[in-house]
Enzyme design. Sequence first.
Site, PDB file in Angstrom:
ATOM      1  CG  ASN A   9      -2.040  -0.964   1.072  1.00  0.00           C
ATOM      2  OD1 ASN A   9      -2.966  -0.929   0.286  1.00  0.00           O
ATOM      3  ND2 ASN A   9      -2.169  -2.109   1.868  1.00  0.00           N
ATOM      4  CG  ASN A  11       7.582   2.010   0.329  1.00  0.00           C
ATOM      5  OD1 ASN A  11       7.414   3.269  -0.266  1.00  0.00           O
ATOM      6  ND2 ASN A  11       7.667   1.950   1.437  1.00  0.00           N
ATOM      7  N   GLY A 107      -4.159 -11.946   1.921  1.00  0.00           N
ATOM      8  CA  GLY A 107      -3.372 -11.015   1.043  1.00  0.00           C
ATOM      9  C   GLY A 107      -2.165 -11.821   0.327  1.00  0.00           C
ATOM     10  CG  ASP A 109       0.743  -8.916   1.935  1.00  0.00           C
ATOM     11  OD1 ASP A 109       0.036  -9.576   1.915  1.00  0.00           O
ATOM     12  OD2 ASP A 109       0.993  -7.772   2.923  1.00  0.00           O
ATOM     13  NE  ARG A 110      -2.324 -12.070   6.705  1.00  0.00           N
ATOM     14  CZ  ARG A 110      -3.389 -12.183   7.427  1.00  0.00           C
ATOM     15  NH1 ARG A 110      -4.590 -11.823   6.997  1.00  0.00           N
ATOM     16  NH2 ARG A 110      -3.404 -12.915   8.627  1.00  0.00           N
ATOM     17  CB  THR A 184       3.774  17.317  22.873  1.00  0.00           C
ATOM     18  OG1 THR A 184       3.267  18.333  23.811  1.00  0.00           O
ATOM     19  CG2 THR A 184       2.686  16.853  22.061  1.00  0.00           C
TER      20      THR A 184
END
Length: 259
Positions: A9, A11, A107, A109-110, A184
């Site tokens: 998503n 690169n 997916g 990639d998985r 912060t």
Amino acid sequence: MILLVDVGNTNIVLGVYKGQKYVASWRISTDAKKTSDEYGIQVMQLFAQYNLNPHEVEGIILSSVVPNIMYSLEHMLRKCFKMEPIIVGPGIKTGINIKYDNPREVGADRIVNAVAAHEIYKKSTIIIDFGTATTFCALTKSGNYLGGNIVPGLKISADALFERAAKLPRIELEKPNSIICKNTVNSMQAGIIYGYIGQVEYIVKKMKQEMMALGEDEPFVLATGGLGNLIAKETKTIDKVDPDLTLEGLKIIYQKNKE
């Protein structure tokens, strides 16, 4: 030479494998607005930078979790390399058994990561991929992909604070020296990074319990993805970081399907 292309998503990772080694790898931005010609120019420039001849590419394999970019990328690959790429998806030989309710939902990639883990490590494994989203995948020693879970990635978490809280700034993902912070920016960094470490440790603990209840040995915990090292340095939960896991998986799947 084999060209390996992994589309995420955020690169696109490209690798060139020649003989028994990688000769180049690159990471470029995923942009659905780019045309096939624009991607082609970019890829040809990368090849030229490493003095690689695109005509020596003998095969291409592509995995993607971004459907709306596929037309441009596939057209670019056919135009620049004069061949049809292998697309990771239904019908592709992987050597693993997907036990998901609907295997088509997993997916690419998985799947690719699971193939690499099974072929290289040959043991019960929990795979953590630190990408745009962070995925946790459970793989048995025999090659059964049991499933897993998906959580927002580190960068998504940081961006959400900036976008939804009016007085909070956009920050870099760097680990502060202390979890009790006095400004912060450091407070946000500590909350996101140390909180993420705790999340990883708890999810892995519960996944190990469920996998061992099925008779598996204690799983090996393998991390990959752009931010894997950042988290792995701060926890003993992760056994190894393998930044090239996805490219290795693509190479293995290519070899299984090249005929």
